[in-house]
Design a protein around this motif. Structure first.
Motif, short mmCIF file in Angstrom:
data_model
loop_
_atom_site.label_atom_id
_atom_site.label_comp_id
_atom_site.label_asym_id
_atom_site.label_seq_id
_atom_site.Cartn_x
_atom_site.Cartn_y
_atom_site.Cartn_z
N LYS A 1 19.47 27.24 -17.97
CA LYS A 1 19.06 26.28 -16.94
C LYS A 1 19.38 24.83 -17.28
O LYS A 1 19.54 24.00 -16.39
CB LYS A 1 17.58 26.46 -16.65
N GLN B 1 11.23 28.14 -18.00
CA GLN B 1 12.52 27.73 -18.57
C GLN B 1 13.14 26.57 -17.79
O GLN B 1 13.65 25.63 -18.38
CB GLN B 1 13.53 28.90 -18.58
N THR C 1 21.08 35.36 -20.93
CA THR C 1 20.74 34.03 -20.42
C THR C 1 19.76 33.26 -21.29
O THR C 1 19.70 32.04 -21.21
CB THR C 1 20.15 34.15 -19.00
C1 LIG Z 1 15.66 31.49 -14.68
C2 LIG Z 1 16.23 32.51 -15.54
C3 LIG Z 1 16.96 33.59 -15.02
C4 LIG Z 1 17.16 33.83 -13.56
O1 LIG Z 1 17.63 32.80 -12.79
P1 LIG Z 1 19.04 32.85 -12.06
O2 LIG Z 1 19.07 31.63 -11.24
O3 LIG Z 1 19.09 34.10 -11.26
O4 LIG Z 1 20.04 32.84 -13.12
C5 LIG Z 1 17.50 34.48 -15.91
N1 LIG Z 1 17.33 34.36 -17.23
C6 LIG Z 1 16.62 33.36 -17.76
C7 LIG Z 1 16.46 33.30 -19.25
C8 LIG Z 1 16.06 32.40 -16.94
O5 LIG Z 1 15.37 31.40 -17.48
#
Ligand SMILES: *Cc1c(COP(=O)(O)O)cnc(C)c1O
Length: 457
Positions: free
Chosen positions: A117, A144, A418
């Motif tokens: 993010k 996050q 992510t």
């Molecule tokens: C916020 C988040 C997501 C999901 O958000 P997207 O906008 O769909 O990417 C996925 N993984 C983590 C670690 C996050 O903080």
């Protein structure tokens, strides 16, 4: 087929980092549907959007044609503190699964916010600062995004007001305090500080909140405070644009070693990491230059793509935001307190919704305990403690790799890791103690919310 020995981690040089974001919309024949004014149902004009969002970000939001947006130097200066991120070869996971598949993951958890993010937070804070604003407001689910935005606002000296979904505020006190370290003002949502918060509390006493509620409160706070705008961590076109750094770096790293992925997998909450990861690859597919399978992975408790409908809907529970055409479960849908807080959103990016509807992308949903099982298998051999959100992608990647073991196919799988799960230990604890449930909404329940979608002709 690769010619060189592939290292465990493919690092790029700083000079190989992208200098421009890639706008996937420029290569889409069917553009994502425009945002509509909730009162008139006419496409939102820039002047209207600028009352809520920063002007430069509105331009990015509405631009379906410009292929590249150069990344301002001040943003690159900050990107250099945590990028480029490594593309890792999961040799140990491959061995553990005894699969002929090659598995790679792009790791976005190497920064204090613990997720991808920060890629968009720093860009949004920069444009707010450049516009001379005092501060920004936002919502955060798991925390996050709030953390990333707090870091970005601290860097540019902006005030940051965060509405944090109540269930996360209570389950993640450390996350909350990290935001305060970076100077943010954090309020549990729904709260008594806004009209919409008070209304939601009156209608749903004891609610654990949702991203949809928190968005309404953040928007109300932005429009009722001079010098403030609202910023959003996912869903919007501009966020997918910023997140294209993930995919651009991934592609550069793969190209260096002549690796061509077959399957690209990402978890999908509002769609920003997935949209960013797949962007350059999807561009090739749309232009007919290459073919890939793309898989969006969502929680079975909040299955927007796999069980939602493609329609105009409100982005928030309070119905103050513009209408977006997307795969949605209905803006009133409040998902069960699934621990992957970042995936508890009722809708999905309009870009991904259109691509999914046009058949360019697949989607699967996975139950929570299966996600944590995959998270632990991964942690034990690859070392990294994954975020529950990211572990949805791990689950799907492992499923594909196991399928390869059964069929003998040697697919190359890339997934987005992510973030890290250090602040998700309450969820891991529930899993260990056998107290995690796999609540899946019934068709009846979903129908009830979908019936309440706004009627747009
Ligand atoms: C916020 C988040 C997501 C999901 O958000 P997207 O906008 O769909 O990417 C996925 N993984 C983590 C670690 C996050 O903080």
């Amino acid at each position: 087929m690769s010619v060189k020995n592939i290292p465990y981690k493919i690092y790029l040089d700083e000079s190989e980092m992208p200098k421009a974001w890639y706008n996937l919309r420029s290569d889409m024949k069917n553009k994502p549907a425009p945002l509509l004014n909730p009162g008139t149902h006419k496409p939102m004009r820039a002047e209207e959007l600028e009352q809520v969002f920063c002007s430069e970000l509105v331009k990015q939001e509405l631009d379906n044609d410009t292929r590249y947006f150069s990344i301002p130097g001040e943003i690159l200066d900050y990107y250099h503190t945590f990028r480029p991120s490594p593309l890792c070869r999961a040799y140990n996971l491959e061995k553990y699964l005894d699969t002929p598949a090659e598995i790679y993951y792009k790791f976005e958890g190497n920064n204090t916010s613990g997720s991808h993010k920060l890629n968009s937070a720093i860009a949004q804070a920069y444009y707010a600062k450049k516009q001379g604003l005092k501060g920004v407001t936002t919502e955060t689910g798991a925390g996050q995004w709030g953390t990333a935005l707090s870091m970005a606002c601290a860097y540019f000296g902006l005030d940051c007001k965060v509405f944090m979904v109540k269930v996360s505020y209570e389950q993640k006190p450390f996350r909350r305090e990290v935001m305060k370290v970076y100077g943010a003002d954090v309020t549990p949502s729904p709260s008594e500080t806004t009209n919409v918060g008070r209304k939601i509390l009156a209608e749903h006493p004891g609610t654990t909140g949702s991203l949809g509620c928190a968005i309404s409160e953040a928007v109300e706070t932005a429009v009722s405070n001079e010098g403030y705008r609202y910023v959003l961590g996912s869903v919007l076109n501009q966020v997918l644009l910023h997140q294209s750094v993930i995919g651009l770096e991934t592609k550069t790293a793969l190209d260096k070693y002549g690796i061509k992925p077959d399957i690209i997998i990402g978890c999908a909450g509002g769609g920003s990491n997935l949209g960013g990861l797949i962007a350059p690859f999807m561009g090739e597919k749309l232009r007919g230059e290459a073919d890939y399978r793309f898989i969006a992975v969502e929680p079975a408790s909040c299955p927007s793509l796999t069980r939602g409908v493609y329609a105009y809907d409100f982005c928030d529970t309070g119905m103050v935001c513009p209408l977006a055409k997307m795969y949605t479960l209905g803006s009133d849908f409040i998902p069960a307190p699934n621990h992957a807080g970042g995936l508890r959103y009722h809708g999905m990016s309009s870009i991904l919704s259109q691509l999914y509807d046009d058949g360019y992308m697949e989607a699967v949903s996975v139950p929570q305990t299966a996600v944590f099982e995959a998270a632990e298998q991964f942690a034990r051999v690859e070392g990294i403690l994954p975020a529950p959100e990211s572990s949805h992608a791990i689950r799907a990647a492992i499923n594909e790799a196991v399928r390869c073991r059964e069929t003998g196919e040697k697919k190359t799988i890339v997934f987005g890791l992510t973030g890290t799960g250090y602040f998700d230990m309450v969820a891991y604890e529930k899993y260990h103690d056998g107290k995690m449930d796999d609540y899946i909404p019934s068709d009846e329940e979903l129908k009830k919310y979908i019936a309440k979608l706004p009627k747009i002709d």
